[in-house]
Design a protein around this motif. Sequence first.
Motif: not given
Length: 224
Positions: A159-169
Amino acid sequence: LKPESRCKLISWLIPVHKHFKLGFESLCLAINILDRFLACTPVATDCFQLVGVTSLLIACKQVETRPPRVKQLLALCCDTFSREQLCNLECIILLKLKFQLAAPTINFFLQHFSLLQVADGHPSDADLSQASRSLAVAKGIAELSLADYAFNSYPPSLMAVCCLALSERMLSSERPISVQSSGYCESKLQECMDKIDLLISLNRDSLHRLLPNELPEKRMDVDN
């Protein structure tokens, strides 16, 4: 505990944790304690709120330097419960969980992956600022997911890595996180990101309200 009841309880706990200006880790740990306790102990519907504030109190004692007072927590429950009831439930939760309170929360992994991004080489002030902004947005996204029981099937690290990836997008980051560094397969990452993406699209207004005031100075592309 039905998913709807859990959602209602956590949706109430989130503003409570903000009312006391508690850290995101306290909220994440409280929900972890809550879920583990309810998984092994039947609880009457009219006691859900008491379980929620008691879990929050236990988490705060682990994380915060100044946890809220019992009297303050009971006041938010409109004094429906007594101090004795809360203290007794605190003991029951501790015994049921065998005093094993520490847990790898989504907040822990958000911090971990965020630090990994700036650990290599010599990051500039701009890189550090970008990482800080991405982390703040990722926490907002993660907060949206906490009340949704569907996301409980995913490990907090995923969940954490996906949330970070989406936030950076959303922030159009020039140095996006490498999701492969998490060790998860591409299909699992994409499945989780698609569900979080849908959550964001359904809660655009809520997400903007969750973010720090200084972030909207750069418009986020939530439709990307």
